[in-house]
Motif scaffolding. Structure first.
Motif, PDB file in Angstrom:
ATOM      1  N   ASP A 296     -46.751 -24.633 -21.749  1.00  0.00           N
ATOM      2  CA  ASP A 296     -46.230 -24.945 -22.737  1.00  0.00           C
ATOM      3  C   ASP A 296     -47.172 -25.416 -23.790  1.00  0.00           C
ATOM      4  N   ASN A 297     -46.559 -24.532 -24.375  1.00  0.00           N
ATOM      5  CA  ASN A 297     -48.052 -24.847 -26.260  1.00  0.00           C
ATOM      6  C   ASN A 297     -47.300 -26.274 -27.012  1.00  0.00           C
ATOM      7  N   ILE A 298     -46.639 -26.151 -26.865  1.00  0.00           N
ATOM      8  CA  ILE A 298     -45.746 -26.813 -28.108  1.00  0.00           C
ATOM      9  C   ILE A 298     -45.492 -28.059 -27.875  1.00  0.00           C
ATOM     10  N   SER A 299     -44.304 -28.870 -26.073  1.00  0.00           N
ATOM     11  CA  SER A 299     -44.730 -29.442 -25.857  1.00  0.00           C
ATOM     12  C   SER A 299     -45.881 -29.628 -24.781  1.00  0.00           C
ATOM     13  N   PRO A 300     -47.008 -29.936 -24.704  1.00  0.00           N
ATOM     14  CA  PRO A 300     -48.393 -29.373 -22.995  1.00  0.00           C
ATOM     15  C   PRO A 300     -47.613 -30.570 -22.140  1.00  0.00           C
ATOM     16  N   PRO A 301     -48.002 -30.085 -20.893  1.00  0.00           N
ATOM     17  CA  PRO A 301     -48.237 -31.038 -19.696  1.00  0.00           C
ATOM     18  C   PRO A 301     -48.849 -32.471 -19.655  1.00  0.00           C
ATOM     19  N   GLU A 302     -49.534 -32.160 -20.530  1.00  0.00           N
ATOM     20  CA  GLU A 302     -50.200 -34.167 -20.584  1.00  0.00           C
ATOM     21  C   GLU A 302     -49.696 -34.478 -21.763  1.00  0.00           C
ATOM     22  N   LEU A 303     -48.813 -33.853 -22.571  1.00  0.00           N
ATOM     23  CA  LEU A 303     -47.804 -34.539 -23.156  1.00  0.00           C
ATOM     24  C   LEU A 303     -46.636 -35.980 -22.860  1.00  0.00           C
ATOM     25  N   VAL A 304     -46.208 -34.453 -22.096  1.00  0.00           N
ATOM     26  CA  VAL A 304     -44.275 -35.181 -20.992  1.00  0.00           C
ATOM     27  C   VAL A 304     -45.110 -36.269 -20.288  1.00  0.00           C
ATOM     28  N   GLU A 305     -46.564 -35.845 -19.646  1.00  0.00           N
ATOM     29  CA  GLU A 305     -46.610 -36.722 -18.904  1.00  0.00           C
ATOM     30  C   GLU A 305     -47.038 -38.650 -19.345  1.00  0.00           C
ATOM     31  N   GLN A 306     -47.529 -37.608 -21.092  1.00  0.00           N
ATOM     32  CA  GLN A 306     -47.952 -39.515 -21.714  1.00  0.00           C
ATOM     33  C   GLN A 306     -46.143 -39.637 -21.446  1.00  0.00           C
ATOM     34  N   PHE A 307     -45.210 -39.486 -21.809  1.00  0.00           N
ATOM     35  CA  PHE A 307     -43.471 -40.045 -22.038  1.00  0.00           C
ATOM     36  C   PHE A 307     -43.457 -40.118 -20.441  1.00  0.00           C
ATOM     37  N   GLY A 308     -44.164 -39.486 -19.324  1.00  0.00           N
ATOM     38  CA  GLY A 308     -43.459 -40.268 -18.311  1.00  0.00           C
ATOM     39  C   GLY A 308     -44.117 -41.525 -18.143  1.00  0.00           C
TER      40      GLY A 308
END
Length: 239
Positions: free
Chosen positions: A173-185
């Protein structure tokens, strides 16, 4: 949001799809399914392809089958994004259909649902829709929120949301990449005032929960796992 993944695998829209029906709700054409006697409702906010996507309506029907009254409004006023229209690329289309407008349109929808006797309301947003849902959650207008392959959602949004939140993201996902989702978590795990988690689905791309090929067994399996996670979250908090 301008990345190509927002535009891949566009659905073939079908205004007659689904087991529900379309009626006006707060002035918007809205796909509605489920028992009107239910006091629990779920608002589904589509991606840029709009409320006539068959897989979205199929999911709405599934949520209704779990006992919820489900509404899927047409926040784009019969003007969903059309990738084939080269004269109106996504960034141009978004000028006419900003998430701020979606948020403002969603508020009277919620008011209409509350006036019908809805006492518990959850909302799920897909891509574009996730930003609308986070704004609803920041205002305390919903009891629970789910993001599925979100776009435009920021770290600050997740810090400010007041509703329990589940974030379902894609590995590719280049829109909400895993790194960003991990930050959310990480933000949600650190918060003591609201429950929440983030989950990254392996080997899937942005859009996988709606724009899957029904004949691809693995794609269907991944989408259905996300759908079940969403339903579990709503069963926990929308009651």
């Amino acid at each position: 949001m301008s990345g190509p993944q927002c535009c891949t695998n566009p659905p073939t829209l079908d205004p007659n799809s689904g087991a529900g029906h379309v009626e006006k709700l707060a002035g918007l054409d809205t796909y509605i399914v489920g028992s009107p006697a239910s006091n629990r409702a779920i608002l589904l906010v589509s991606d840029v392809f709009g409320f006539e996507a068959p897989n979205l309506r199929k999911l709405a029907d599934k949520v209704a089958g779990a006992g919820f009254y489900v509404v899927v409004p047409d926040f784009f006023y019969k003007d969903p994004y059309v990738p084939e229209n080269v004269d109106r690329p996504l960034l141009v289309w978004l000028k006419d259909h900003g998430v701020d407008k979606g948020f403002e349109d969603a508020k009277p929808v919620i008011e209409a649902l509350r006036s019908k006797g809805i006492s518990a309301l959850g909302a799920a947003g897909f891509c574009w829709g996730a930003k609308v849902v986070v704004e609803l959650g920041k205002c305390g207008l919903i009891e629970a929120a789910v993001f599925l392959h979100p776009s435009l959602v920021t770290v600050d949004d997740v810090k400010e949301i007041k509703a329990p939140l589940a974030v379902l993201g894609a590995e590719i996902d280049n829109i909400s990449p895993p790194e960003l989702v991990e930050q959310f978590g990480e933000i949600l795990a650190a918060r003591t005032d609201v429950d929440g988690y983030a989950k990254i689905f392996p080997k899937v791309e942005h859009g996988w929960t709606l724009r899957y090929n029904p004949e691809d067994a693995e794609a269907v399996k991944s989408a259905e796992e996300a759908h079940e996670n969403m339903l579990e979250w709503f069963a926990k908090y929308v009651k």
